[in-house]
Structure formats: C-alpha cells, structure tokens
Scaffold this active site. Structure first.
Site, PDB file in Angstrom:
ATOM      1  N   ARG A  27       0.834  -1.221   0.000  1.00  0.00           N
ATOM      2  CA  ARG A  27       0.000   0.000   0.000  1.00  0.00           C
ATOM      3  C   ARG A  27       0.859   1.258   0.000  1.00  0.00           C
ATOM      4  O   ARG A  27       0.353   2.372  -0.145  1.00  0.00           O
ATOM      5  CB  ARG A  27      -0.912   0.007   1.224  1.00  0.00           C
ATOM      6  CG  ARG A  27      -1.857  -1.164   1.365  1.00  0.00           C
ATOM      7  CD  ARG A  27      -2.696  -1.058   2.632  1.00  0.00           C
ATOM      8  NE  ARG A  27      -3.467   0.157   2.606  1.00  0.00           N
ATOM      9  CZ  ARG A  27      -4.663   0.257   1.994  1.00  0.00           C
ATOM     10  NH1 ARG A  27      -5.160  -0.787   1.359  1.00  0.00           N
ATOM     11  NH2 ARG A  27      -5.320   1.384   1.990  1.00  0.00           N
ATOM     12  N   TRP A  75       2.787   6.107   1.412  1.00  0.00           N
ATOM     13  CA  TRP A  75       2.853   6.407  -0.012  1.00  0.00           C
ATOM     14  C   TRP A  75       2.565   7.891  -0.087  1.00  0.00           C
ATOM     15  O   TRP A  75       1.411   8.299   0.036  1.00  0.00           O
ATOM     16  CB  TRP A  75       1.811   5.598  -0.783  1.00  0.00           C
ATOM     17  CG  TRP A  75       1.869   5.873  -2.256  1.00  0.00           C
ATOM     18  CD1 TRP A  75       1.102   6.769  -2.957  1.00  0.00           C
ATOM     19  CD2 TRP A  75       2.745   5.294  -3.219  1.00  0.00           C
ATOM     20  NE1 TRP A  75       1.445   6.768  -4.282  1.00  0.00           N
ATOM     21  CE2 TRP A  75       2.445   5.865  -4.484  1.00  0.00           C
ATOM     22  CE3 TRP A  75       3.741   4.334  -3.158  1.00  0.00           C
ATOM     23  CZ2 TRP A  75       3.104   5.511  -5.648  1.00  0.00           C
ATOM     24  CZ3 TRP A  75       4.410   3.976  -4.311  1.00  0.00           C
ATOM     25  CH2 TRP A  75       4.097   4.556  -5.540  1.00  0.00           C
ATOM     26  N   ASN A 101      -4.165   7.295   6.780  1.00  0.00           N
ATOM     27  CA  ASN A 101      -4.198   6.898   5.367  1.00  0.00           C
ATOM     28  C   ASN A 101      -5.340   7.681   4.733  1.00  0.00           C
ATOM     29  O   ASN A 101      -6.476   7.601   5.185  1.00  0.00           O
ATOM     30  CB  ASN A 101      -4.449   5.396   5.207  1.00  0.00           C
ATOM     31  CG  ASN A 101      -4.723   5.048   3.743  1.00  0.00           C
ATOM     32  OD1 ASN A 101      -4.161   5.676   2.852  1.00  0.00           O
ATOM     33  ND2 ASN A 101      -5.614   4.111   3.498  1.00  0.00           N
ATOM     34  N   GLY A 102      -5.033   8.457   3.685  1.00  0.00           N
ATOM     35  CA  GLY A 102      -6.068   9.228   2.997  1.00  0.00           C
ATOM     36  C   GLY A 102      -5.546  10.603   2.635  1.00  0.00           C
ATOM     37  O   GLY A 102      -4.344  10.866   2.669  1.00  0.00           O
ATOM     38  N   LYS A 485      -1.895  -2.874 -23.981  1.00  0.00           N
ATOM     39  CA  LYS A 485      -2.365  -3.748 -22.887  1.00  0.00           C
ATOM     40  C   LYS A 485      -2.402  -5.201 -23.339  1.00  0.00           C
ATOM     41  O   LYS A 485      -1.948  -6.100 -22.642  1.00  0.00           O
ATOM     42  CB  LYS A 485      -3.761  -3.296 -22.429  1.00  0.00           C
ATOM     43  CG  LYS A 485      -3.762  -2.091 -21.524  1.00  0.00           C
ATOM     44  CD  LYS A 485      -3.329  -2.478 -20.146  1.00  0.00           C
ATOM     45  CE  LYS A 485      -2.341  -1.604 -19.420  1.00  0.00           C
ATOM     46  NZ  LYS A 485      -1.389  -0.788 -20.045  1.00  0.00           N
ATOM     47  N   HIS A 504      -4.030   2.317 -46.474  1.00  0.00           N
ATOM     48  CA  HIS A 504      -2.733   2.658 -47.094  1.00  0.00           C
ATOM     49  C   HIS A 504      -1.710   1.549 -46.871  1.00  0.00           C
ATOM     50  O   HIS A 504      -0.527   1.815 -46.722  1.00  0.00           O
ATOM     51  CB  HIS A 504      -2.245   3.997 -46.527  1.00  0.00           C
ATOM     52  CG  HIS A 504      -3.169   5.116 -46.848  1.00  0.00           C
ATOM     53  ND1 HIS A 504      -3.278   5.672 -48.104  1.00  0.00           N
ATOM     54  CD2 HIS A 504      -4.115   5.720 -46.091  1.00  0.00           C
ATOM     55  CE1 HIS A 504      -4.203   6.606 -48.096  1.00  0.00           C
ATOM     56  NE2 HIS A 504      -4.729   6.665 -46.889  1.00  0.00           N
ATOM     57  N   LYS A 603       8.426  -2.760 -14.081  1.00  0.00           N
ATOM     58  CA  LYS A 603       7.406  -1.759 -13.760  1.00  0.00           C
ATOM     59  C   LYS A 603       7.925  -0.357 -14.109  1.00  0.00           C
ATOM     60  O   LYS A 603       7.171   0.491 -14.552  1.00  0.00           O
ATOM     61  CB  LYS A 603       7.035  -1.821 -12.282  1.00  0.00           C
ATOM     62  CG  LYS A 603       5.953  -0.818 -11.865  1.00  0.00           C
ATOM     63  CD  LYS A 603       4.663  -1.014 -12.633  1.00  0.00           C
ATOM     64  CE  LYS A 603       3.628   0.028 -12.311  1.00  0.00           C
ATOM     65  NZ  LYS A 603       2.492   0.014 -13.277  1.00  0.00           N
TER      66      LYS A 603
HETATM   67  C1  AGP Z   1       2.296   0.324 -19.377  1.00  0.00           C
HETATM   68  O1  AGP Z   1       1.365  -0.669 -19.004  1.00  0.00           O
HETATM   69  C2  AGP Z   1       3.714  -0.166 -19.265  1.00  0.00           C
HETATM   70  N1  AGP Z   1       3.981  -0.658 -17.959  1.00  0.00           N
HETATM   71  C3  AGP Z   1       4.732   0.871 -19.754  1.00  0.00           C
HETATM   72  O2  AGP Z   1       4.415   1.188 -21.096  1.00  0.00           O
HETATM   73  C4  AGP Z   1       4.806   2.198 -18.964  1.00  0.00           C
HETATM   74  O3  AGP Z   1       3.632   2.946 -19.190  1.00  0.00           O
HETATM   75  C5  AGP Z   1       6.014   2.984 -19.463  1.00  0.00           C
HETATM   76  O4  AGP Z   1       7.184   2.225 -19.195  1.00  0.00           O
HETATM   77  C6  AGP Z   1       6.149   4.368 -18.804  1.00  0.00           C
HETATM   78  O5  AGP Z   1       6.357   4.202 -17.434  1.00  0.00           O
HETATM   79  P1  AGP Z   1       6.211   5.497 -16.489  1.00  0.00           P
HETATM   80  O6  AGP Z   1       4.794   5.979 -16.626  1.00  0.00           O
HETATM   81  O7  AGP Z   1       6.532   5.017 -15.102  1.00  0.00           O
HETATM   82  O8  AGP Z   1       7.193   6.535 -16.976  1.00  0.00           O
END
Ligand code: AGP
Length: 608
Positions: A27, A75, A101-102, A485, A504, A603
């Site tokens: 969290r 956070w 939290n909030g 996605k 095209h 991530k």
């Molecule tokens: C999106 O689902 C991906 N994980 C990836 O394209 C991400 O949006 C991109 O790496 C940018 O990351 P950021 O927003 O942390 O800069």
C-alpha cells in the site's frame, strides 16, 4: 494510499506493529514509523525508506517498549518522502500521536487557522493538521475531540490515534479509507487491510464511514460521529495472506482496475473547489498560462498514450497547439523548443530514464517543465518546475491501469484550467464539463461490473495471432492503449492504427476471422469509422465495436458491441479503456500468462 496498524494487549507492541506493516507495504513504502506508549510517555521512531530501515533503526522494535502502539507505511501524497514527513505525527507536547491513510482536502485552510492560534508545523504533510486539531479540541475527552475533528476536516481518512492521557485505549476512525479492527486472545489490532491482522485473528470488524472504534485490551466499543454507541458484527475472514494483499482479487492488475474509480476521484476531487478547477501546484499565473504558445508532451508507453489523448483535449478545449513524442525519440532528435513552449513530462514512476533525460534536456533548452507523476518525490517530480500529482496510490502490476486513468484526469483538469483562463470555454460550458468529470468514477464502476460479459468474449480469442485496434481522433489514442495492454500481458501481436490509415497498406493483413477492435466514441466521426469497419469486414474481419450507449446503429456494421455510458466526447477514453483492460486481462489469464509480472517487462524502465 498508505498502510496503518495499531495494537493494544499484553505483548510488546513494536514487533507486532512492524510485522503488520510488512504485510501492508504494497500500500506504500517510501517511509515508515511507529509510536509506542511505554507506560509514561509516547516514544516514536520513523524514517524515510523501506520498512527494513525502521526495523534496523528500532532493533526490530526493541528500542520502543510498551504494549500499546500505532504504525504507518507511507505512499506520499502531500510532502515528499522524508524522515519528518513520515508518520506517526505528534502534537507539540507529544501527548497525542496519529497515523493516517487518505487525503485531507482542506488541510491548507485548517493549517492557516491553527498557525494563527500559535500552532507550529514541522512537516509538509496534510496529516499534521489532524494531530494539532485533536490537540486543539482535546479537553480530557478523546471521543469528543475526535468527533469535533471529524466535523472539521474534509477528505478521506483512516486514523490510528494514541492519547498519552488515555494509556489503556487505542482509537481508530474511518472516512472513505479502509479500516478494520481485529479481536484476538493476544490483544486487539487495527489495520488498513486484512493481511496485517491474519496472523493474529480471522475475526474482523469492518469500520464503516464516520465510525470511531475505542479499543482496550479487554473490549471493543464503536461509536458514530454523534458519540452514540453502535453495535457491530464481526466477519470471519477466509482468505490467505497472499490473496488478502490483493484484496481478495486474483491479481494486483484486477485489483488496481477496480481501484480506478477511487484513483480518479482522489486525483479529481481535491482540485474541484466550489465548482471551480483549482490546481495550485501548477505554479503558473494567468499571465503565464496566456503566454503559452505551444505544448510539447513527452513520455513513454501508456503515459505517452495519455499524451496523445491530451493533444486532442488540449487543442480542442484550450486551442493551444500540442506536439506529442516518445521520450526515446525526443531526446535524440535535436528538437526545436521555441520560446513560450511548455513541456509536459508524464510518468507513473517518475523514474523512467528516457523521460527523465527528456526533462533535463528541455530544461537545458530553457523551457518550463510540468510533470504529471504518481510517485511523490521521484526524480522527475523533483526536477520538474512544477508537478501535477496523480493520486492513484502504489501501482504494483507492471501493466498500468489506475495510474493511466488518473493521468487522463490530470490532462482534463489542465486543459479545462487553460481553457478557462484563455477564455476558450464559457462559464456554463465549464460547469457542464466539470459535471461530466464528476460522473466518471461511477461510470467506470458501472463498466467494471461488465466483467463476466467481457470475459466470455475474451475467451474466444485466447488463441488469436493478430489483433488490430482502430479509431479516429481520441479513439485512435484509445486504440494505442488497448493494443499495448493486449501485447504486454498476453504476448499476442497487436497493432493500433488510425482507422483512416488502414487502406494505405495494413489492411492487406486482414484475413478471415482477424479480430479488429473498433473504437467508435467520437460522434462526429461515427460514419467515417463505420466505413472503415465495413472495409475490414468485407475482408473477413470479426469486428468488436466499443461505442457510446445508444449508438445501436453500430450493430448493423459490427459483429459484437460494447457500450460505454454517455460522457463528453473529450473524456470517452476514461470509459472506453475499461473494457479493453478487462479484455486483455482475461485473454492473458486464458493463456496462462503472468498477468502482474509479464515476461521481459519491468514496472519502471530506469535504464535506456
Ligand atoms: C504500461 O502498461 C507499461 N507498464 C509501460 O508502457 C509504462 O507505461 C512505461 O514504461 C512508462 O512508465 P512510467 O509511466 O513510469 O514513466
């Protein structure tokens, strides 16, 4: 989104608090702290960094003796991650300690009132107003002080509170942020979420809005905001810890999709005041806003996709020319940034290497840089001239959903603010736009309720080889995100194409049974996109259309239709993206992919 815990019983509180916080790090994890009553006073230890920093600092809690305490893993939303901004927070005499939290939406007004009465603030947080307000109202009756604070503050809160003058009680208060109380032989606990208490009990009381829990070693009492005692039933939790961290959802991605209404509301509501859009953190005077000649949006991945939507919204509403580019291209193409260009960097993590490099280059070239970021205190947030935070909370799944939706809201707010200042929308139009914005959270909720229908459809395409997403205008921007996605979590090849561009060349790839997802939310482009649907259908495609409620005409052209609730044409991305997220999620599951941690991906891409 943060995590709070509390304990009162016969055992040493600190190790129990640290253990509970370790189950809530999903969290929030930029700083942590605990406060424990040692029989004479409240002692506190808190630090920036992951929970292990605090554990080392307190020798796993040994330095804080006592059987009553509260804890927090943060956070950041208001006030960058730092020792002093971490929770708990003390009043001046250290007789009251609070974890929260909030978001306290009216904290600036309350802070000014308290400062005028001589209160000294030491942190940049919104939470600190709560502990000083409790101090202001506390005359020996904690419940009375708490209810007075509840009548004064606006926003969301789950609070854990210690009063040194009431050493046999732990107080917990809830409004909009989750809070539970657990009863066990080894003492009683409070927490933001189930994972933190499962080690001690499965008997849990879910605190409802504007309720207060007064917890002693022996018993639990519950009150409403009028100080009337209320009865509550406990619930038996059947989940295991891992499932509980995901709030009972199978994956973090599904949980975070369902957190989108709250992420949108938390990003939107604090910036709507008395029917006006107020974005204090923009740090731009009306003169500076009027002086903007061009906007250059730079980002990566899904953040870039929200930038493509922002181009249509900003140009449509504020009539400012907008250019959008991916950071890895922008930083090496020797771009031209004329005088009067505002550069906007969008990033969930605030650490994406290409986006950070683009920010530094834009600043070196003399442009003002605004960042739209989800992680408070991240590199991009710190180095930008101003930051418009999205308040989506930590996003654990690699595939972004709630941060993406919160970024869209940030763009709408910015476009409407610029349009209002530059006079390109009337007061009445602005009111209508704001009403549409306020409906988005409940409309997303409605679309998430469509899960089963979309899962059924997705199961038919688990073995698909190629999927095409097409659209015009903002629908093209939605197509980009729908396609990414699908690719990133199901590993199926997919392309997003401007619908008018198919003929095209790319249309040669359409064969019998090829799935084409057509985004058809821009009414003035309906006919054009329908003609593109006909084009691909005559070549054998199976067409799934995502369109506005009421546009049943589409069923004459498409094979399958998903309807989104009516909203303003500029905001349809926020709704149309929901079925696309669900579609990709269920295909990924059907293919046995690792939804939350897809292969080859991270991530945050902190390297080039
Ligand atoms: C999106 O689902 C991906 N994980 C990836 O394209 C991400 O949006 C991109 O790496 C940018 O990351 P950021 O927003 O942390 O800069």
């Amino acid at each position: 989104m943060c995590g709070i815990v509390g304990y009162i019983g016969e055992s040493q509180a600190a190790p129990i608090l640290l253990d509970g916080l370790s189950k809530l790090e999903y969290r929030g994890y930029d700083s942590a702290g605990i406060a424990v009553f040692d029989g004479g006073q409240i002692n506190m230890s808190k630090a920036k960094g992951r929970l292990k920093v605090l554990s080392e600092l307190t020798h796993d809690g040994a330095t804080l003796p006592g059987t009553l305490g509260i804890g927090h893993t943060r956070w950041a939303t208001h006030g960058a991650p730092s020792d002093i901004n971490s929770h708990p927070h003390f009043n001046e005499s250290k007789s009251i300690a609070v974890v929260h939290n909030g978001i306290i939406e009216n904290y600036i007004k309350i802070k000014k009132m308290l400062e005028a009465k001589g209160y000294k603030f030491v942190s940049d947080t919104d939470t600190e107003v709560v502990v000083h307000l409790l101090d202001y109202y506390y005359k020996g009756n904690a419940l009375e002080a708490i209810t007075k604070v509840m009548h004064r503050v606006e926003g969301s809160y789950a609070l854990g509170i210690l009063f040194a003058e009431e050493p046999d009680k732990l107080y917990a208060v809830r409004k909009d942020s989750p809070l539970i109380v657990g009863k066990s032989e080894n003492g009683n606990v409070i927490a933001s979420d189930v994972p933190a208490v499962l080690k001690y009990t499965r008997d849990v009381y879910f605190i409802d809005n504007e309720e207060i829990a007064i917890i002693s070693k022996e018993d639990l009492k519950f009150y409403n905001v009028y100080e009337e005692e209320i009865q509550k039933e406990s619930v038996k939790i059947e989940w295991d810890v891992e499932a509980a961290e995901k709030g009972g959802y199978e994956h973090f991605m599904l949980k975070e999709m369902h957190e989108q209404p709250k992420a949108v509301a938390d990003t939107l509501n604090p910036r709507l005041k008395d029917g006006k859009i107020v974005i204090d953190e923009l740090n731009m005077t009306e003169e500076e806003i009027n002086a903007v000649k061009k906007i250059m949006i730079v980002a990566c991945g899904s953040a870039y996709h929200t930038g493509v939507t922002a181009k249509y919204v900003l140009e449509g509403l504020a009539r400012i020319p907008v250019e959008v580019d991916v950071a890895s291209e922008f930083r090496y193409r020797n771009p031209i940034l004329e005088e009067g260009t505002l550069v906007i960097i969008i990033s969930q993590s605030g650490e994406t290497a290409d986006s950070l490099a683009a920010l530094r280059m834009a600043k070196e070239m003399g442009s003002k840089v605004l960042a739209i970021v989800n992680v408070v205190g991240s590199s991009i947030a710190r180095e930008a001239d101003s930051v418009l935070y999205t308040w989506a909370g930590p996003e654990i799944a690699v595939a972004t959903t709630k941060a993406y939706s919160a970024q869209l809201i940030a763009h709408y707010l910015l476009a409407l603010k610029f349009a209002e200042v530059r006079g390109t929308v009337s007061e009445d139009e602005l009111k209508d736009y704001i009403e549409d914005l306020k409906r988005i959270p409940e409309q997303i909720e409605l679309l998430l309720g469509n899960r089963e229908k979309i899962q059924k459809f997705a199961n038919r395409y688990v073995a698909a080889k190629d999927v095409f997403f097409i659209g015009r205008g903002i629908d093209y921007a939605i197509s980009l995100e729908g396609s990414l996605k699908l690719k990133e979590i199901s590993y199926i090849h997919s392309e997003a194409y401007a619908a008018g561009e198919l003929k095209h060349g790319t249309i040669s790839l359409i064969e019998d049974g090829t799935l084409v997802v057509a985004l058809v939310t821009q009414e003035e482009l309906y006919k054009k996109t329908i003609s593109n649907i006909v084009e691909v259908k005559t070549r054998g495609a199976f067409v799934l259309a995502v369109t506005n409620a009421g546009n049943t005409e589409i069923e004459k052209a498409s094979d399958y239709s998903i309807y989104i609730p009516k909203t303003n044409k500029y905001f349809t991305n926020s709704l149309a993206v929901i079925p696309l997220q669900l579609f990709s999620y269920y295909i990924s599951i059907g293919r046995g992919c690792d939804v939350d941690k897809p292969r080859n991906l991270a991530k945050s891409v902190t390297v080039e």
